[in-house]
Each structure stands twice: as structure tokens, then as C-alpha cells.
Design a protein around this motif. Structure first.
Motif, PDB file in Angstrom:
ATOM      1  N   ASP A 206      15.534   5.670  19.849  1.00 57.47           N
ATOM      2  CA  ASP A 206      16.629   5.476  18.907  1.00 57.47           C
ATOM      3  C   ASP A 206      16.248   4.433  17.862  1.00 57.47           C
ATOM      4  OD1 ASP A 206      16.929   3.125  20.337  1.00 57.47           O
ATOM      5  OD2 ASP A 206      19.094   3.251  20.446  1.00 57.47           O
ATOM      6  N   LYS A 208      17.792   1.356  16.025  1.00 59.00           N
ATOM      7  CA  LYS A 208      18.972   0.506  16.236  1.00 59.00           C
ATOM      8  C   LYS A 208      19.380  -0.279  15.001  1.00 59.00           C
ATOM      9  CE  LYS A 208      18.746  -0.290  21.199  1.00 59.00           C
ATOM     10  NZ  LYS A 208      17.432   0.053  21.752  1.00 59.00           N
ATOM     11  N   GLY A 220      25.113   0.118  16.587  1.00 60.34           N
ATOM     12  CA  GLY A 220      25.200   0.924  17.802  1.00 60.34           C
ATOM     13  C   GLY A 220      24.112   1.987  17.849  1.00 60.34           C
ATOM     14  N   TYR A 263      19.849   4.526  32.504  1.00 57.23           N
ATOM     15  CA  TYR A 263      19.090   4.497  31.251  1.00 57.23           C
ATOM     16  C   TYR A 263      18.177   3.279  31.316  1.00 57.23           C
ATOM     17  CZ  TYR A 263      19.086   3.446  26.081  1.00 57.23           C
ATOM     18  OH  TYR A 263      18.786   3.116  24.792  1.00 57.23           O
ATOM     19  N   ASN A 279      20.993   0.551  31.026  1.00 56.32           N
ATOM     20  CA  ASN A 279      22.350   0.949  30.681  1.00 56.32           C
ATOM     21  C   ASN A 279      22.803   1.909  31.776  1.00 56.32           C
ATOM     22  OD1 ASN A 279      22.548  -0.479  28.203  1.00 56.32           O
ATOM     23  ND2 ASN A 279      21.279   1.067  27.237  1.00 56.32           N
ATOM     24  N   ARG A 281      24.783   4.514  31.699  1.00 61.89           N
ATOM     25  CA  ARG A 281      25.464   5.669  31.099  1.00 61.89           C
ATOM     26  C   ARG A 281      24.491   6.317  30.147  1.00 61.89           C
ATOM     27  NH1 ARG A 281      24.802   3.465  26.159  1.00 61.89           N
ATOM     28  NH2 ARG A 281      24.678   1.216  26.356  1.00 61.89           N
ATOM     29  N   GLY A 283      22.940   7.252  26.615  1.00 58.83           N
ATOM     30  CA  GLY A 283      22.817   6.466  25.389  1.00 58.83           C
ATOM     31  C   GLY A 283      23.545   7.136  24.235  1.00 58.83           C
ATOM     32  N   ASP A 284      23.855   6.345  23.242  1.00 61.02           N
ATOM     33  CA  ASP A 284      24.444   6.854  22.012  1.00 61.02           C
ATOM     34  C   ASP A 284      23.646   6.231  20.873  1.00 61.02           C
ATOM     35  OD1 ASP A 284      25.981   7.601  19.868  1.00 61.02           O
ATOM     36  OD2 ASP A 284      27.898   7.113  20.801  1.00 61.02           O
ATOM     37  N   PRO A 285      22.839   6.967  20.119  1.00 61.41           N
ATOM     38  CA  PRO A 285      22.878   8.417  19.895  1.00 61.41           C
ATOM     39  C   PRO A 285      21.874   9.244  20.696  1.00 61.41           C
ATOM     40  CG  PRO A 285      21.642   7.375  18.118  1.00 61.41           C
ATOM     41  CD  PRO A 285      22.024   6.278  19.069  1.00 61.41           C
ATOM     42  N   GLU A 286      21.262   8.720  21.761  1.00 60.71           N
ATOM     43  CA  GLU A 286      20.279   9.529  22.501  1.00 60.71           C
ATOM     44  C   GLU A 286      20.891  10.822  23.062  1.00 60.71           C
ATOM     45  OE1 GLU A 286      20.667   6.286  22.758  1.00 60.71           O
ATOM     46  OE2 GLU A 286      18.782   5.230  23.180  1.00 60.71           O
TER      47      GLU A 286
HETATM   48  N1  GLY Z   1      21.228   3.663  21.928  1.00 57.20           N
HETATM   49  C1  GLY Z   1      21.365   2.532  22.722  1.00 57.20           C
HETATM   50  C2  GLY Z   1      22.491   2.559  23.654  1.00 57.20           C
HETATM   51  O1  GLY Z   1      23.118   3.575  23.863  1.00 57.20           O
HETATM   52  O2  GLY Z   1      22.784   1.540  24.240  1.00 57.20           O
END
Ligand code: GLY
Length: 410
Positions: A206, A208, A220, A263, A279, A281, A283-286
Motif C-alpha cells: 500500500d 500510505k 489511511g 495482517y 493488524n 483485520r 487492510g484498507d486499501p489492501e
Molecule cells: N493499509 C494499512 C492498514 O490497513 O492499516
């Protein structure tokens, strides 16, 4: 089955999109969702009252609840729902401490021999500043608690690091983690796990920071690509053995039942792969680039995780690639405008728009957050996916939108 999906970002829109493809899913209810998710799910608005999501689950009686973001996981929503007899995809609060407290996760890594940066944790600024002056820069300063991806400062001077320490304590955080700067390529290595078995997802990367060339403020996440092919065979084995398997064994020996997505934020250094953070959960945006590559039914995978049967299931992944470009509101990640009118194109199988901060105003689509849209393309390789995603960006009418033009360039 009826699925209750908790969350409102691009990750949750990608989850809703994938869940809706399951022949087993009859209805999705999203709390609170966004304007894009509303095309796939019925939206319900929980209140801020404690217990509101439990009341919602009681009234909706979902067959499966999927918790997207970290905040409710760290707060124990999975435990509360399970106590009420609901099936939940997402780890317990005890397991979620791996993300909820960086001081805890660093202590866990050290205790279980997981390669990571040297660090110290501090509960007050005096000793932290004294340590910084002794230690020097460059150095990384982290808020130990949840900070929506924005609690990390890579400081090139002691002055900058000291300001970051002061800012974290001034914002009310209890603990600061100061650690050595690791240099290399950073990758997002996500696995489904039932605590014993794990199934890696395609490796993602990602972007960041807000500006091209990885400059400017942390966000994010401004985009992502998958799969990335930075791990040779030997490094893959080291990641599996020294990081993933030691983590799962460590959790079991600590008596922690971990079921969900784990993660691993990894840095590929000259001395080998090192774990930056966990993490608990997706990822966002993964997620927006990984789920489009999943061939299997996501509900089957989630069921296997919940029932500790992941050893019997090998999820299938396409050999395609995906890229995501995030379009953010002007001003993000600082103060940003809301209510900007948006005009999108009709998505196709290989070019999607996953919404993040969007809403309807008198029926018209408008922005309602910092990160607004995720333009996601699937193609034969990463380069083609990136080109297709940018072609999608050019078809969006979003006045003042900011986006990075170098997603996929690493
Ligand atoms: N892309 C990093 C996160 O979801 O924490």
C-alpha cells in the motif's frame, strides 16, 4: 444466509461486493455502510450508545457477522456477539490487543523471538525525551494505541521525534513506542487463520503517504497493488517460519484464540524480513486489491476460520493482478471539504469503484469523508491493472479530487 457487515469504508464495500457473489448469501445488512454499499446491502444506522450493535444484531438475527474495522474488534464486539450466540468473523478483544496496543505487540514479538526493530515503550514524555536525546535520529515514534494509520512518525531529527512524542501524549494517548528505523521495501502480508492453520493472501503493497514519492503526511492509504513479487523462496520461508508460525504458536502458548485475518506489516531489510506491526483485520486499501483475486467463496473461507477447519480448505486465487487508486477530498488528511458532488461510471467485472466516504444528499451522490472513492482494476499483470485503474480515475467527475499518480511504481 443473512450477513451483518460492520463498517463503512472501501474495505467494507469490497467485502460486501465479494460476499454478494456468494450463492449462499441471501441478504446483506450493513452498519452503517456508505452509498456504494447501499447498492448491495440494506443500510442500518447504529447509534453511538454502547450496546447499539448488539441490539441491532438481536433485531436482525444475522447468520454471520463480519467486522471490518479495528476499533470495534479492539473494543470486544466479537466477544459480545459471540456471547449472544452469533457467528462472528473477527478476533476477540484479547487477540485484537496485537493491534490495539503496540507496546503489547512489541513485547509479544520479543518474547516469541519474532524479528522486529529494537524498541522502548514510555508512559510519560520525560523519560521518552531523555531516551530520544541519548539515542539520536533517525527514529520512529508511534502512538501505542489505535490511530487510524496516522500515529506513526518517521523522524529524521531528534527535534521532529520530540515533537511527535509531545503530540501523542498531548492528544491523550497513554503510551509511546520509540523504535529503530528499518529500511527496505514494506509489504502487507495477510493471512486467514483459525489459530492453527493459515492461508496467505496474495502479497499487497500500500501507499500510505499523501504525496507521490512517499512524501507528505500519513493517510489511511492512498492506493495499493497485488500481488507483489518481492519475496524470493528463501525469504518466503523465513516469513512463514520466523514470523507467521512463531506468531500463531506464541498466541496459542499465551492461551489466545485467534480466528480471523491477521495482517503482518513487514519490512524486507538487508538483514532479512522484520515485522513492523500487526493488524487484526483486513487492510484498507489492501482488501480492495486482494478480494478481487479470490476465486473461492468468501463465506466458505470465513466459515472454515470460525469452525477451526481451515486445514481442510485451500482458498483459490486467480493469477491476475489488481490495482487501487484512492481519490480523496481536497485537504485530506487535514481538514477536508465534504458534500462534493460525484459522478461515476458504471462498473464492470474488471473495473470497480469501491466507495469509502460517500453519501446521498437528496438522492445525489456526494463525498462525506476524507478518502472518498477507490478505483480498482483487475488485469493480467500489475502494470496493466495500474494503467486501467488510472483510466478509470480519468472517467470520474470529482471536482478537486486528490490522488497519487505513482501507485504501483515501487
Ligand atoms: N493499509 C494499512 C492498514 O490497513 O492499516
Amino acid at each position: 444466509m443473512k450477513v451483518l457487515l460492520i463498517g463503512s469504508g472501501g474495505r467494507e464495500h469490497a467485502l460486501a461486493w465479494k460476499l454478494a457473489q456468494s450463492p449462499r448469501v441471501r441478504e446483506i445488512v450493513a452498519a452503517p455502510g456508505n452509498a456504494g454499499i447501499a447498492e448491495l446491502a440494506r443500510l442500518v444506522a447504529p447509534t453511538q450508545e454502547p450496546g447499539s450493535l448488539i441490539d441491532l444484531a438481536r433485531s436482525e438475527a444475522p447468520d454471520l457477522t463480519v467486522i471490518g474495522p479495528e476499533v470495534p474488534l479492539v473494543a470486544g464486539l466479537a466477544d459480545d456477539l459471540e456471547r449472544e450466540g452469533f457467528r462472528v468473523f473477527g478476533p476477540s478483544a484479547q487477540a485484537a490487543r496485537l493491534e490495539g496496543s503496540k507496546a503489547h505487540s512489541k513485547e509479544f514479538m520479543l518474547r516469541h523471538g519474532i524479528p522486529t526493530a529494537q524498541h522502548r515503550s514510555f508512559d510519560s514524555s520525560g523519560p521518552a525525551l531523555e531516551y530520544l536525546h541519548r539515542r539520536g535520529a533517525p527514529v520512529v515514534v508511534k502512538d501505542s494505541g489505535l490511530a487510524a494509520g496516522k500515529g506513526v512518525t518517521v523522524a529524521s531529527s531528534v527535534t521532529e521525534a520530540a515533537a511527535a512524542v509531545e503530540a501523542i501524549f498531548a492528544a491523550g494517548s497513554a503510551t509511546v513506542v520509540i523504535e529503530d528505523l528499518l529500511v527496505g521495501q514494506e509489504i502487507s502480508y495477510l493471512v486467514f487463520t483459525d489459530g492453527h492453520h493459515y492461508r496467505p493472501m496474495p502479497i499487497a503493497q500500500d501507499y500510505k503517504q499523501v504525496e507521490e514519492g512517499d512524501r507528505g503526511a500519513m493517510t489511511g492509504g492512498m492506493g495499493a497493488v497485488a500481488p507483489v513479487t518481492l519475496l524470493d523462496e528463501r525469504t518466503s520461508q523465513v516469513v512463514a517460519r520466523d514470523i507467521v508460525e512463531r506468531t500463531l504458536a506464541g498466541l496459542r502458548s499465551d492461551g489466545v484464540d485467534y480466528r480471523g485475518v491477521l495482517y503482518f506489516g513487514l519490512m524486507l531489510t538487508d538483514e532479512g524480513p522484520k515485522l513492523l506491526e500487526y493488524n487484526v483485520r483486513l487492510g484498507d486499501p489492501e482488501t480492495q486489491v486482494v478480494l478481487p483475486l479470490l476465486g473461492s467463496d468468501l463465506v466458505d473461507v470465513m466459515d472454515a476460520v470460525i469452525d477451526r477447519r481451515l486445514g481442510e480448505l485451500e482458498p483459490s486465487w486467480t493469477d491476475l493482478a489488481a490495482a487501487c487508486v484512492v481519490m480523496a477530498a481536497p485537504g485530506y488528511p487535514g481538514i477536508y471539504r465534504q458534500g462534493i458532488p460525484l459522478r461515476l461510471f458504471a462498473p464492470s467485472e474488471r473495473l470497480m469503484v469501491f466507495h469509502a466516504g460517500t453519501a446521498r444528499d437528496s438522492g445525489n451522490l456526494v463525498s462525506s469523508g476524507g478518502r472518498v472513492l477507490n478505483i480498482v482494476a483487475v488485469a493480467e499483470d500489475v502494470r496493466s491493472a495500474v494503467d486501467a485503474a488510472y483510466a478509470g480515475v480519468r472517467r470520474i467527475d470529482f471536482p478537486g479530487a486528490q490522488f497519487r499518480r505513482d501507485i504501483g511504481s515501487r
